[in-house]
Scaffold this motif. Sequence first.
Motif, PDB file in Angstrom:
ATOM      1  N   SER A  36       0.829  -1.204   0.000  1.00  0.00           N
ATOM      2  CA  SER A  36       0.000   0.000   0.000  1.00  0.00           C
ATOM      3  C   SER A  36       0.863   1.253   0.000  1.00  0.00           C
ATOM      4  O   SER A  36       0.523   2.254  -0.640  1.00  0.00           O
ATOM      5  N   SER A  37       1.975   1.190   0.685  1.00  0.00           N
ATOM      6  CA  SER A  37       2.881   2.333   0.773  1.00  0.00           C
ATOM      7  C   SER A  37       3.511   2.676  -0.575  1.00  0.00           C
ATOM      8  O   SER A  37       4.024   3.780  -0.771  1.00  0.00           O
ATOM      9  N   LEU A  38       3.482   1.726  -1.513  1.00  0.00           N
ATOM     10  CA  LEU A  38       4.050   1.952  -2.841  1.00  0.00           C
ATOM     11  C   LEU A  38       3.046   2.577  -3.816  1.00  0.00           C
ATOM     12  O   LEU A  38       3.407   2.870  -4.956  1.00  0.00           O
ATOM     13  N   LEU A  39       1.810   2.779  -3.382  1.00  0.00           N
ATOM     14  CA  LEU A  39       0.788   3.332  -4.268  1.00  0.00           C
ATOM     15  C   LEU A  39       1.157   4.702  -4.858  1.00  0.00           C
ATOM     16  O   LEU A  39       0.838   4.967  -6.015  1.00  0.00           O
ATOM     17  N   PRO A  40       1.802   5.612  -4.090  1.00  0.00           N
ATOM     18  CA  PRO A  40       2.204   6.882  -4.722  1.00  0.00           C
ATOM     19  C   PRO A  40       3.088   6.690  -5.955  1.00  0.00           C
ATOM     20  O   PRO A  40       2.959   7.448  -6.928  1.00  0.00           O
ATOM     21  N   MET A  41       3.954   5.688  -5.926  1.00  0.00           N
ATOM     22  CA  MET A  41       4.788   5.427  -7.099  1.00  0.00           C
ATOM     23  C   MET A  41       3.939   4.964  -8.275  1.00  0.00           C
ATOM     24  O   MET A  41       4.170   5.354  -9.422  1.00  0.00           O
ATOM     25  N   ALA A  42       2.927   4.128  -7.995  1.00  0.00           N
ATOM     26  CA  ALA A  42       2.029   3.670  -9.056  1.00  0.00           C
ATOM     27  C   ALA A  42       1.251   4.850  -9.648  1.00  0.00           C
ATOM     28  O   ALA A  42       1.025   4.912 -10.862  1.00  0.00           O
ATOM     29  N   ILE A  43       0.858   5.785  -8.790  1.00  0.00           N
ATOM     30  CA  ILE A  43       0.146   6.974  -9.261  1.00  0.00           C
ATOM     31  C   ILE A  43       1.038   7.812 -10.181  1.00  0.00           C
ATOM     32  O   ILE A  43       0.601   8.297 -11.225  1.00  0.00           O
ATOM     33  N   LEU A  44       2.297   7.965  -9.800  1.00  0.00           N
ATOM     34  CA  LEU A  44       3.234   8.729 -10.638  1.00  0.00           C
ATOM     35  C   LEU A  44       3.413   8.069 -12.006  1.00  0.00           C
ATOM     36  O   LEU A  44       3.424   8.751 -13.039  1.00  0.00           O
ATOM     37  N   VAL A  45       3.545   6.743 -12.010  1.00  0.00           N
ATOM     38  CA  VAL A  45       3.680   6.013 -13.277  1.00  0.00           C
ATOM     39  C   VAL A  45       2.428   6.213 -14.127  1.00  0.00           C
ATOM     40  O   VAL A  45       2.501   6.419 -15.345  1.00  0.00           O
ATOM     41  N   GLY A  46       1.253   6.178 -13.470  1.00  0.00           N
ATOM     42  CA  GLY A  46       0.011   6.409 -14.193  1.00  0.00           C
ATOM     43  C   GLY A  46      -0.056   7.795 -14.807  1.00  0.00           C
ATOM     44  O   GLY A  46      -0.520   7.963 -15.944  1.00  0.00           O
ATOM     45  N   PHE A  47       0.418   8.791 -14.069  1.00  0.00           N
ATOM     46  CA  PHE A  47       0.424  10.160 -14.593  1.00  0.00           C
ATOM     47  C   PHE A  47       1.329  10.280 -15.812  1.00  0.00           C
ATOM     48  O   PHE A  47       0.956  10.900 -16.816  1.00  0.00           O
ATOM     49  N   VAL A  48       2.514   9.727 -15.725  1.00  0.00           N
ATOM     50  CA  VAL A  48       3.441   9.793 -16.859  1.00  0.00           C
ATOM     51  C   VAL A  48       2.832   9.110 -18.080  1.00  0.00           C
ATOM     52  O   VAL A  48       2.917   9.620 -19.209  1.00  0.00           O
ATOM     53  N   THR A  49       2.174   7.976 -17.862  1.00  0.00           N
ATOM     54  CA  THR A  49       1.524   7.259 -18.959  1.00  0.00           C
ATOM     55  C   THR A  49       0.414   8.101 -19.580  1.00  0.00           C
ATOM     56  O   THR A  49       0.307   8.199 -20.814  1.00  0.00           O
ATOM     57  N   LEU A  50      -0.421   8.721 -18.742  1.00  0.00           N
ATOM     58  CA  LEU A  50      -1.502   9.572 -19.252  1.00  0.00           C
ATOM     59  C   LEU A  50      -0.962  10.757 -20.047  1.00  0.00           C
ATOM     60  O   LEU A  50      -1.488  11.099 -21.106  1.00  0.00           O
ATOM     61  N   ILE A  51       0.092  11.374 -19.525  1.00  0.00           N
ATOM     62  CA  ILE A  51       0.661  12.540 -20.200  1.00  0.00           C
ATOM     63  C   ILE A  51       1.240  12.158 -21.556  1.00  0.00           C
ATOM     64  O   ILE A  51       1.057  12.859 -22.559  1.00  0.00           O
ATOM     65  N   VAL A  52       1.921  11.013 -21.610  1.00  0.00           N
ATOM     66  CA  VAL A  52       2.533  10.576 -22.871  1.00  0.00           C
ATOM     67  C   VAL A  52       1.472  10.255 -23.917  1.00  0.00           C
ATOM     68  O   VAL A  52       1.597  10.627 -25.096  1.00  0.00           O
ATOM     69  N   PHE A  53       0.384   9.569 -23.502  1.00  0.00           N
ATOM     70  CA  PHE A  53      -0.598   9.099 -24.476  1.00  0.00           C
ATOM     71  C   PHE A  53      -1.772  10.061 -24.677  1.00  0.00           C
ATOM     72  O   PHE A  53      -2.375  10.070 -25.746  1.00  0.00           O
ATOM     73  N   LYS A  54      -2.114  10.873 -23.665  1.00  0.00           N
ATOM     74  CA  LYS A  54      -3.231  11.799 -23.805  1.00  0.00           C
ATOM     75  C   LYS A  54      -2.784  13.228 -24.104  1.00  0.00           C
ATOM     76  O   LYS A  54      -3.445  13.950 -24.848  1.00  0.00           O
ATOM     77  N   ARG A  55      -1.713  13.669 -23.461  1.00  0.00           N
ATOM     78  CA  ARG A  55      -1.136  14.997 -23.686  1.00  0.00           C
ATOM     79  C   ARG A  55      -2.170  16.103 -23.467  1.00  0.00           C
ATOM     80  O   ARG A  55      -2.314  17.026 -24.282  1.00  0.00           O
ATOM     81  N   GLU A  56      -2.880  16.000 -22.363  1.00  0.00           N
ATOM     82  CA  GLU A  56      -3.960  16.939 -22.033  1.00  0.00           C
ATOM     83  C   GLU A  56      -3.465  17.924 -20.983  1.00  0.00           C
ATOM     84  O   GLU A  56      -2.796  17.547 -20.026  1.00  0.00           O
ATOM     85  N   LEU A  57      -3.768  19.189 -21.168  1.00  0.00           N
ATOM     86  CA  LEU A  57      -3.197  20.242 -20.332  1.00  0.00           C
ATOM     87  C   LEU A  57      -3.613  20.142 -18.867  1.00  0.00           C
ATOM     88  O   LEU A  57      -2.816  20.423 -17.977  1.00  0.00           O
TER      89      LEU A  57
END
Length: 238
Positions: A36-57
Amino acid sequence: MASGEQCSAPPRWQSISLTHVEYPTGDLTGQILAYSSLLPMAILVGFVTLIVFKRELHTISFFGGLVINEGLNWVLKHIVQEPRPCGGEHSAVTTEYGMPSSHSQFIWFFIVYFLLFLYLRMHQTNNARCVELLWRHVLSVILLGVALSVSYSRVYLLYHTWRQVVYGGVAGMVVGVVWFFITQEVLTPIFPKIAAWPISEFFLIRDTSLIPNILWFEYTVTRSEARNRQRKLGTKLQ
């Protein structure tokens, strides 16, 4: 095979403490909370993925707020300089200071910002179906459970005291509220101009601020385009 010279160097190994979480041997609860303590890292990975594929401001702005929040936490830790509990039980940590908890500050920033986005940014009309309203409430409860789990894990695993976790959570919530309204009132009005910049067009950066439900919009547009292409393909094959 590794040679004798390779095996003798380096004399000491350094772990990447961002993903290094320790828990008591044989403690199932501790193991679950460590994940559970590693969830912030998973969130960061998710953000990078969204930014790369969605590129939404707005997503980029959300991520920028997380980065600012983490920078503020680093500053606060080095100003307060309060040590971690138990005399620094864990060796693999990014800093010896524990006030405020960075995990707690991160997760509560994320949760508060996301809930504000969910209830204020995604426009809720008077004729919204009960199912649409229900899933927002269910998602809110799940997210609050995740935040409480991450916060509790830092105390249970002796990385922080309750005081450090609470102050971190309060700091994260305050920064989350402030950054949400900065994004809404200051940045969102200029998103169309930013999206029109040549560099934004080159990197396909887009602004979807005026679309109330981007998931439904993308679904309907994609489905419509797929049907049109299928119809054209069928016509060519005849």
